[in-house]
Design a protein around this motif. Structure first.
Motif, PDB file in Angstrom:
ATOM      1  N   ASP A  92      48.062  77.056 -27.698  1.00 40.74           N
ATOM      2  CA  ASP A  92      49.390  77.575 -28.038  1.00 40.74           C
ATOM      3  C   ASP A  92      50.502  76.704 -27.473  1.00 40.74           C
ATOM      4  O   ASP A  92      51.609  76.688 -28.004  1.00 40.74           O
ATOM      5  CB  ASP A  92      49.533  79.021 -27.561  1.00 40.74           C
ATOM      6  N   VAL A 149      53.908  94.677 -35.232  1.00 32.73           N
ATOM      7  CA  VAL A 149      53.125  93.937 -36.231  1.00 32.73           C
ATOM      8  C   VAL A 149      51.916  94.758 -36.667  1.00 32.73           C
ATOM      9  O   VAL A 149      51.470  94.643 -37.799  1.00 32.73           O
ATOM     10  CB  VAL A 149      52.685  92.523 -35.760  1.00 32.73           C
ATOM     11  N   ILE A 162      52.063  84.164 -39.580  1.00 28.37           N
ATOM     12  CA  ILE A 162      52.848  85.342 -39.941  1.00 28.37           C
ATOM     13  C   ILE A 162      52.675  85.660 -41.411  1.00 28.37           C
ATOM     14  O   ILE A 162      52.467  86.804 -41.799  1.00 28.37           O
ATOM     15  CB  ILE A 162      54.353  85.089 -39.699  1.00 28.37           C
ATOM     16  N   GLY A 203      45.152  83.438 -35.768  1.00 33.31           N
ATOM     17  CA  GLY A 203      45.593  84.105 -34.544  1.00 33.31           C
ATOM     18  C   GLY A 203      44.819  83.645 -33.324  1.00 33.31           C
ATOM     19  O   GLY A 203      45.361  83.580 -32.219  1.00 33.31           O
ATOM     20  N   TRP A 214      64.948  86.540 -35.959  1.00 27.75           N
ATOM     21  CA  TRP A 214      64.696  87.986 -36.058  1.00 27.75           C
ATOM     22  C   TRP A 214      64.347  88.545 -34.683  1.00 27.75           C
ATOM     23  O   TRP A 214      64.421  89.746 -34.451  1.00 27.75           O
ATOM     24  CB  TRP A 214      63.594  88.303 -37.082  1.00 27.75           C
ATOM     25  N   THR A 215      63.978  87.652 -33.760  1.00 24.73           N
ATOM     26  CA  THR A 215      63.662  88.094 -32.411  1.00 24.73           C
ATOM     27  C   THR A 215      64.902  88.128 -31.526  1.00 24.73           C
ATOM     28  O   THR A 215      64.837  88.632 -30.412  1.00 24.73           O
ATOM     29  CB  THR A 215      62.654  87.135 -31.781  1.00 24.73           C
ATOM     30  N   ALA A 226      41.338  90.872 -31.356  1.00 23.56           N
ATOM     31  CA  ALA A 226      40.857  90.278 -32.600  1.00 23.56           C
ATOM     32  C   ALA A 226      39.584  90.979 -33.073  1.00 23.56           C
ATOM     33  O   ALA A 226      39.259  90.961 -34.258  1.00 23.56           O
ATOM     34  CB  ALA A 226      40.609  88.788 -32.417  1.00 23.56           C
ATOM     35  N   THR A 273      44.402  89.651 -25.846  1.00 20.75           N
ATOM     36  CA  THR A 273      44.628  89.280 -27.239  1.00 20.75           C
ATOM     37  C   THR A 273      43.320  88.913 -27.920  1.00 20.75           C
ATOM     38  O   THR A 273      43.080  89.266 -29.082  1.00 20.75           O
ATOM     39  CB  THR A 273      45.600  88.088 -27.314  1.00 20.75           C
ATOM     40  N   ARG A 311      62.206  77.309 -37.617  1.00 20.92           N
ATOM     41  CA  ARG A 311      63.639  77.607 -37.528  1.00 20.92           C
ATOM     42  C   ARG A 311      64.461  76.348 -37.370  1.00 20.92           C
ATOM     43  O   ARG A 311      65.403  76.308 -36.589  1.00 20.92           O
ATOM     44  CB  ARG A 311      63.908  78.526 -36.337  1.00 20.92           C
ATOM     45  N   ILE A 340      52.779  78.950 -36.592  1.00 22.25           N
ATOM     46  CA  ILE A 340      53.104  80.366 -36.414  1.00 22.25           C
ATOM     47  C   ILE A 340      53.616  80.952 -37.722  1.00 22.25           C
ATOM     48  O   ILE A 340      53.254  82.064 -38.120  1.00 22.25           O
ATOM     49  CB  ILE A 340      54.177  80.546 -35.311  1.00 22.25           C
ATOM     50  N   LEU A 353      51.266  88.869 -43.142  1.00 20.00           N
ATOM     51  CA  LEU A 353      52.287  89.768 -43.704  1.00 20.00           C
ATOM     52  C   LEU A 353      52.445  89.650 -45.219  1.00 20.00           C
ATOM     53  O   LEU A 353      52.710  90.635 -45.878  1.00 20.00           O
ATOM     54  CB  LEU A 353      53.640  89.533 -43.028  1.00 20.00           C
ATOM     55  N   SER A 383      39.833  93.846 -35.643  1.00 18.37           N
ATOM     56  CA  SER A 383      40.160  93.275 -36.953  1.00 18.37           C
ATOM     57  C   SER A 383      38.913  92.705 -37.608  1.00 18.37           C
ATOM     58  O   SER A 383      38.704  92.857 -38.812  1.00 18.37           O
ATOM     59  CB  SER A 383      41.214  92.176 -36.821  1.00 18.37           C
TER      60      SER A 383
HETATM   61  C1  HEM Z   1      43.490  88.926 -35.359  1.00 17.29           C
HETATM   62  C2  HEM Z   1      44.346  89.223 -34.644  1.00 17.29           C
HETATM   63  C3  HEM Z   1      45.614  88.511 -34.256  1.00 17.29           C
HETATM   64  C4  HEM Z   1      45.794  87.656 -33.232  1.00 17.29           C
HETATM   65  C5  HEM Z   1      44.734  87.178 -32.254  1.00 17.29           C
HETATM   66  C6  HEM Z   1      47.169  87.285 -33.225  1.00 17.29           C
HETATM   67  C7  HEM Z   1      47.751  86.443 -32.302  1.00 17.29           C
HETATM   68  C8  HEM Z   1      49.080  86.080 -32.305  1.00 17.29           C
HETATM   69  C9  HEM Z   1      49.704  85.289 -31.300  1.00 17.29           C
HETATM   70  C10 HEM Z   1      49.019  84.736 -30.067  1.00 17.29           C
HETATM   71  C11 HEM Z   1      50.998  85.114 -31.645  1.00 17.29           C
HETATM   72  C12 HEM Z   1      52.073  84.348 -30.886  1.00 17.29           C
HETATM   73  C13 HEM Z   1      52.073  82.951 -31.277  1.00 17.29           C
HETATM   74  C14 HEM Z   1      53.199  82.155 -30.723  1.00 17.29           C
HETATM   75  O1  HEM Z   1      54.386  82.534 -30.922  1.00 17.29           O
HETATM   76  O2  HEM Z   1      52.922  81.136 -30.096  1.00 17.29           O
HETATM   77  C15 HEM Z   1      51.194  85.793 -32.881  1.00 17.29           C
HETATM   78  C16 HEM Z   1      52.382  85.824 -33.564  1.00 17.29           C
HETATM   79  C17 HEM Z   1      52.627  86.668 -34.606  1.00 17.29           C
HETATM   80  N1  HEM Z   1      51.718  87.517 -35.190  1.00 17.29           N
HETATM   81 FE1  HEM Z   1      49.746  87.631 -34.790  1.00 17.29          FE
HETATM   82  N2  HEM Z   1      47.806  87.890 -34.257  1.00 17.29           N
HETATM   83  C18 HEM Z   1      46.891  88.649 -34.909  1.00 17.29           C
HETATM   84  C19 HEM Z   1      47.127  89.444 -35.982  1.00 17.29           C
HETATM   85  C20 HEM Z   1      48.373  89.686 -36.501  1.00 17.29           C
HETATM   86  C21 HEM Z   1      48.663  90.675 -37.471  1.00 17.29           C
HETATM   87  C22 HEM Z   1      47.665  91.617 -38.071  1.00 17.29           C
HETATM   88  C23 HEM Z   1      49.998  90.607 -37.713  1.00 17.29           C
HETATM   89  C24 HEM Z   1      50.886  91.395 -38.621  1.00 17.29           C
HETATM   90  C25 HEM Z   1      50.750  92.058 -39.547  1.00 17.29           C
HETATM   91  C26 HEM Z   1      50.530  89.554 -36.920  1.00 17.29           C
HETATM   92  C27 HEM Z   1      51.849  89.182 -36.948  1.00 17.29           C
HETATM   93  C28 HEM Z   1      52.385  88.226 -36.147  1.00 17.29           C
HETATM   94  C29 HEM Z   1      53.750  87.813 -36.200  1.00 17.29           C
HETATM   95  C30 HEM Z   1      54.836  88.372 -37.119  1.00 17.29           C
HETATM   96  C31 HEM Z   1      53.906  86.832 -35.240  1.00 17.29           C
HETATM   97  C32 HEM Z   1      55.127  85.970 -34.970  1.00 17.29           C
HETATM   98  C33 HEM Z   1      56.204  86.555 -34.221  1.00 17.29           C
HETATM   99  C34 HEM Z   1      57.314  85.547 -34.057  1.00 17.29           C
HETATM  100  O3  HEM Z   1      57.288  84.765 -33.107  1.00 17.29           O
HETATM  101  O4  HEM Z   1      58.223  85.535 -34.895  1.00 17.29           O
HETATM  102  N3  HEM Z   1      49.512  89.010 -36.202  1.00 17.29           N
HETATM  103  N4  HEM Z   1      50.013  86.382 -33.270  1.00 17.29           N
END
Ligand code: HEM
Ligand SMILES: [Cu+2]
Ligand SMILES: [Cu+2]
Lengths: 223, 603, 217
Positions: free
Chosen positions: B407, B287, B420, B398, B168-169, B356, B352, B482, B416, B424, B359
């Motif tokens: 990471d 997101v 997600i 996260g 999707w990316t 947090a 990042t 994937r 991951i 979601l 939230s």
């Molecule tokens: C508390 C806060 C959050 C933190 C610290 C956080 C941190 C991260 C980090 C560091 C990644 C990248 C990880 C990687 O690919 O190695 C990530 C991926 C992702 N996060 Fe979060 N996140 C948080 C909240 C959220 C929220 C609220 C959503 C969506 C509603 C979200 C959706 C996603 C998605 C969809 C990805 C994956 C994207 C992909 O590579 O396909 N995250 N998050």
């Protein structure tokens, strides 16, 4: 089925530190998780509707807001500071000396070029292996990572190493293994139809064994 | 007198009592009524939710039973499934298309239009006391752009080479040329579809922002707005500013593919990482587009069902705004391993970590809201509490990924994927269930069946966790995402039982959704008739009939207080509607302007 | 100015400071800013990464021609202001005249740009060739060729998108003119003209930035 949150064993000089931070975060988030979820369930149980119950009329408290803003902030920033040190060791401060090799990803294989007996890359005595990386223990392996086509991700799970290989870019990755043995090379970034097959083996030798292997390879591959 | 003024006077003379029936096509198809458009978005995105779920089911078959013939696989064309005497086996290229299309459809065609298209349209005008959106016709256009986008996206399965297969990316250069993926037209359709959809979202965002700024009823000050509207407002701003970046990137990629420009093609000096920077500069705000409205919905439901004012209304609003700002400076956390300068990695890690915190603030405020409340644990509340519980997990995971050294190991693994889905599915989708159930009576004038909803809730929360919790463990064992056949890796082969366990849980989870689907359709026609205000709520949408008439408010509402005055000692019931005049002061008549029947906006 | 007329018959909400159409246009323009930021940002990044692929100012592009075109566009902004000023006075004829002038000048801008593209393509400067050799006007014929296609890719994408915006603007201007001809705008009801002007000035402003960084730097 392995439901454990313990990381599988790791074998590089930095992997201990990486795992260490992981466990620190696991403790912090684990405790937070249990406290918040317990409170949630406790409140749900304790304050469920009963005849005659009236909710307290309460709009909040600035003191509490400040508390639960500052405490998490300090904790996560502290995690950030601790993380920075290890990150710099792994990705920024590349050791000056060590075995230099070139790893080139392409659909769907890893090509490794070794410097050969003269110890220098780009000379005629260089030799290559396919989907195998052979290296000595207790010595930094400094890899120049390349890609010929799309983005791949060079993944050594047991060494806690991962780095994308980007076409058009030379990226340096290094690690130092602490124990001889056979380990995994994987590709962690979707790179096309055969992505799933893009694995290989990392073989770590003692210094002497590596010498022996290296010179035999150099001989065999002499034109 | 200009024509517009003539029309206006004419309309005013007609008055609002004259509700002549619109022809079918204007009422149900090309409707400009925000409530109808909301429902249109709902039906279309629920359809896509089902499609996305089916794609996931097929994917999980391959992961649970790698290389085994898929039941029913014979029905699919040979380009997707390789026929064998025992049945059809999934091809890796089809698996890649499934991964890509599952993510794309769920994010862009299910969750986003449900949160923004459905709840944005339904709630914003009603909660601020407006008769409709600022630009009703633009609103209609927004929906009718989303439909062809969806059709294009789905049609890509049918074209030569199959649907897009670069994730999707769609990282370049994999996505740039069919040489690398075997997908040609499919990838271009993907790009075109998302560009059109982006335009649809953009038009919607302009509308929402204008509406919230300009169309609030007298007394509806900024800090009397319900949190759902606040969240949708900030979401609209994020859409407004993030989508154009995506659109630019999509168009550049499309040019690279079709006419051969060089933006992301390294062989001519283009920069693959430029795509990632553009994508994630959009992607991280995206997101939050997917979670802020969910947070807003949950705040409404929790405060209402706890019969208690939301704890820390102002900090809730500030947290939404804070996320809205910080969301722009954290995109690099998706690129720690990408070859971006590692020094930048550290700054993205710090920002990042900081994001947090808002939230966390919101979570603590929800907890404090139910503390000493009077919790009515009916289905909307259960879904909302599940949101809180699951969002805690997603937020905490996260932090692992935000820490750059950790990471290194878990990036691009199932960890991951777990994260997600905790934010979601456990987050946004549970909030959507909460929201649909909560506002169902307002949309259809009938209640959903409570028993069926509780059954659905119980099954879903359990199965959902059986599916996604173990994905953390898979990631920690080093299983990459994937991946078509993880058993190709010797060290991953022992994960087979756990993958099978997950797959079986997925099949059950998907099946359990039929309970909600049945309840949904059954209740539209057979549900118990709902009163105007079945939840004893304070906000404006509950002061009008269910479903509200065209133009919403028979007369302009006047707002006297904030939205969460539950159990106020000033009121004799445990709620205190925003429009109810305070006992001492009589209603201020002069404040109420003459109501005028809405007519479409002029150019 | 009655606010009601400006909201096209909808009850003005109390506290409404700017009528909907105008506010909506401002908001829409914010997103346009982001769109061009994305394109220009990409250009800057690519140019820094591969300076060798980009020609020096005037080597390939015809600065004089485009400077003239820039002048045209600025003039059209002036005529647009005049159109708005006319209807503020209730002068419907003046509105029509100035709108017409704006349309003509805007269309000329597009025309000149098309001419420029054709001329450049004739010299070999296209976005798609794997390695073009632009026989630029001031290029030493024995000098190093500018290789690669980033220059062409970014140049045509940025100016092309701007040109598209101008073209859409011209179409909207025609629509506004048609409405003006029907007498739709008055001193009290000039929202359509005002937002048209906002869009037009925005497009003008973007061009001044593009001209500077693409042609002059
Ligand atoms: C508390 C806060 C959050 C933190 C610290 C956080 C941190 C991260 C980090 C560091 C990644 C990248 C990880 C990687 O690919 O190695 C990530 C991926 C992702 N996060 Fe979060 N996140 C948080 C909240 C959220 C929220 C609220 C959503 C969506 C509603 C979200 C959706 C996603 C998605 C969809 C990805 C994956 C994207 C992909 O590579 O396909 N995250 N998050
Ligand atoms: Cu790969
Ligand atoms: Cu992010």
């Amino acid at each position: 089925m392995n439901w454990s949150w313990i990381l599988p064993p790791s074998f590089s000089t930095v992997s201990g530190d990486i795992d260490g931070i992981y466990y620190v975060i696991l403790w912090i988030t684990g405790i937070t998780f249990f406290i918040t979820e317990a409170l949630l369930f406790y409140f749900i149980f304790k304050y469920r509707h009963k005849e005659g119950r009236k909710a307290t009329y309460d709009h909040g408290s600035t003191k509490m807001e400040i508390a639960w803003t500052m405490v998490p902030l300090v904790i996560v920033l502290w995690i950030g500071v601790v993380s920075k040190g290890v990150w710099d060791t792994v990705k920024v401060d590349v050791p000056a000396a060590g075995l230099e090799v070139i790893v080139t990803g392409k659909q769907f294989e890893w090509n490794v070029t070794y410097p050969g007996p003269d110890g220098a890359l780009g000379t005629s005595d260089d030799f290559e292996t396919l989907n195998e990386l052979h290296a000595p223990e207790d010595q930094p392996i400094v890899i120049t990572l390349r890609s010929e086509d799309v983005i791949h991700s060079f993944f050594l799970p047991e060494m806690r190493i991962k780095q994308d290989a980007v076409p058009g870019q030379d990226i340096t990755v290094w690690f130092e293994a602490i124990q001889p043995g056979d380990y995994t090379i994987g590709c962690a970034e979707l790179c096309g139809i055969g992505h799933t097959t893009m694995g290989g083996t990392l073989t770590i030798y003692t210094a002497a064994d590596f010498q022996a292997w290296s010179s035999s390879q150099a001989q065999q591959q002499q034109p | 007198m200009s024509t517009i003024e003539q029309e206006m006077v004419h309309a005013a003379e007609g008055g609002h009592h004259d509700h002549h029936e619109l022809p079918f096509i204007r009422k149900y198809i090309f409707s400009t009524d925000h409530k109808m458009i909301a429902k249109q978005f709902m039906f279309v995105s629920l359809f896509f939710l089902v499609i996305g779920g089916l794609l996931a089911t097929m994917m999980r078959w391959q992961l649970g039973y790698p290389g085994e013939p898929m039941p029913g696989g014979m029905l699919l064309p040979d380009a997707m499934m390789a026929p064998t005497p025992n049945g059809a086996i999934m091809l890796p290229e089809f698996y890649n298309s499934l991964v890509t299309m599952h993510g794309t459809i769920m994010i862009f065609f299910a969750i986003m239009p449900l949160l923004v298209g459905l709840f944005g349209n339904l709630l914003i005008p009603l909660q601020i006391g407006a008769e409709d959106m600022a630009f009703p016709r633009l609103n209609m256009i927004s929906f009718w752009l989303a439909v062809p986008a969806g059709i294009l996206m789905l049609s890509s399965f049918a074209v030569e080479g199959g649907a897009a297969g670069a994730g999707w990316t769609s990282y370049a250069p994999l996505s740039v040329s069919g040489e690398w993926t075997g997908v040609y037209l499919g990838q271009q359709l993907w790009l075109a579809s998302l560009t059109i959809l982006g335009f649809s979202s953009l038009v919607g965002a302009v509308n929402y922002i204008t509406t919230v700024i300009n169309m609030r009823a007298p007394g509806m000050t900024w800090f009397r707005m319900p949190l759902a509207t606040w969240a949708l407002f900030v979401t609209a701003i994020l859409i407004l500013l993030a989508i154009p970046i995506l659109a630019g990137a999509l168009i550049m990629l499309l040019f690279d593919q079709t006419i051969g420009t060089g933006f992301f093609r390294p062989e001519v000096g283009g920069e693959p990482l430029l795509w990632q920077h553009l994508f994630w500069f959009f992607g991280h705000p995206e997101v939050y587009i997917l979670i802020l409205p969910a947070m807003g919905i949950v705040s409404e439901v929790i405060s209402n069902r706890a019969r208690k004012p939301i704890f820390g209304y102002h900090s809730m609003v500030l947290a939404i705004i804070g996320i809205g700002f910080l969301g722009w400076i954290v995109w690099g956390h998706h690129m720690f391993m990408s070859g971006m300068n590692p020094l930048l990695g550290t700054s993205f890690m710090i920002s990042t970590m900081a994001i947090a915190v808002p939230s966390a603030i919101k979570t603590f405020n929800w907890l404090a809201t139910i503390w000493k409340g009077d919790l009515h644990l009916d289905s909307p509340m259960l879904y909302a509490l599940a949101f809180v519980s699951m969002f805690i997990i997603g937020g905490l995971s996260g932090i692992f990924m935000a820490s750059t050294p950790v990471d290194i190991y878990i990036h691009d693994t199932y960890f991951i994927v777990a994260h997600i889905h905790y934010v979601l599915f456990g987050g946004s989708l549970f909030a959507i269930f909460a929201g649909i159930t909560f506002w169902f009576p307002k949309m259809f004038g009938r209640m959903m069946n409570e028993t069926l909803n509780k059954v659905h809730f119980g099954l879903t929360i359990v199965l959902y966790n059986l599916v996604f919790w173990p994905m953390h463990n898979l990631g920690l064992q080093g299983m990459m995402r994937r991946i078509y056949d993880f058993t190709q890796y010797e060290y991953l082969a022992p994960l087979q039982p756990m993958n099978q366990f997950i797959s079986i849980s997925v099949f059950l989870l998907v099946a359990a959704q039929s309970v909600y689907a049945f309840n949904f359709f059954w209740s539209i026609f057979r549900g118990e008739k709902a009163s105007n205000n079945p939840w004893d709520s304070n906000t404006l949408e509950w002061t009008v009939p269910s479903p509200p008439p065209h133009g919403n408010f028979p007369e302009m509402p006047v707002v006297y207080r904030g939205p969460y005055e539950y159990s106020s000692p000033e009121s004799d019931t445990d709620f205190y509607p925003q429009t109810k005049p305070p006992p001492s002061k009589p209603p201020v008549q002069e404040l109420i302007p003459e109501p005028v029947t809405p007519t479409p906006e002029g150019f | 100015m009655t606010t009601q007329a400006m909201t096209a018959g909808r009850a003005p909400m109390p506290g409404m400071k700017v009528y909907n159409l105008k506010l909506g246009m401002w908001i829409f323009l914010l997103s346009e800013v982001m769109f061009f930021t994305g394109l220009i940002g990409s250009y800057i990044i690519l140019r820094f990464a591969h300076p060798e692929q980009f020609a020096a100012p005037g080597q390939v592009l015809n600065i004089n021609l485009t400077a003239f075109n820039t002048f045209l566009l600025i003039c059209s902004s002036v005529t647009m202001v005049k159109a708005y000023a006319a209807i503020q006075q209730g002068d419907q004829q003046g509105l029509k005249n100035w709108l017409l002038a704006t349309i003509v000048i805007g269309a000329s801008f597009v025309g000149v740009q098309v001419y420029e593209y054709i001329a450049l393509a004739g010299e070999g400067f296209v976005p798609i060739a794997d390695a073009y050799h632009a026989v630029g006007r001031h290029m030493p014929h024995d000098g190093p060729a500018i290789g690669g296609q980033l220059y062409g890719s970014t140049f045509y994408t940025m100016t092309g998108f701007h040109g598209t915006h101008v073209s859409i603007g011209v179409l909207c201007l025609c629509f506004t003119y048609w409405r003006a001809a029907k007498g739709a705008y008055t001193a009290d009801n000039l929202g359509g003209v005002e937002i048209m002007g906002l869009y037009w000035h925005f497009v003008d402003l973007v061009w001044i930035i593009l001209f500077t960084i693409v042609y002059l730097v």
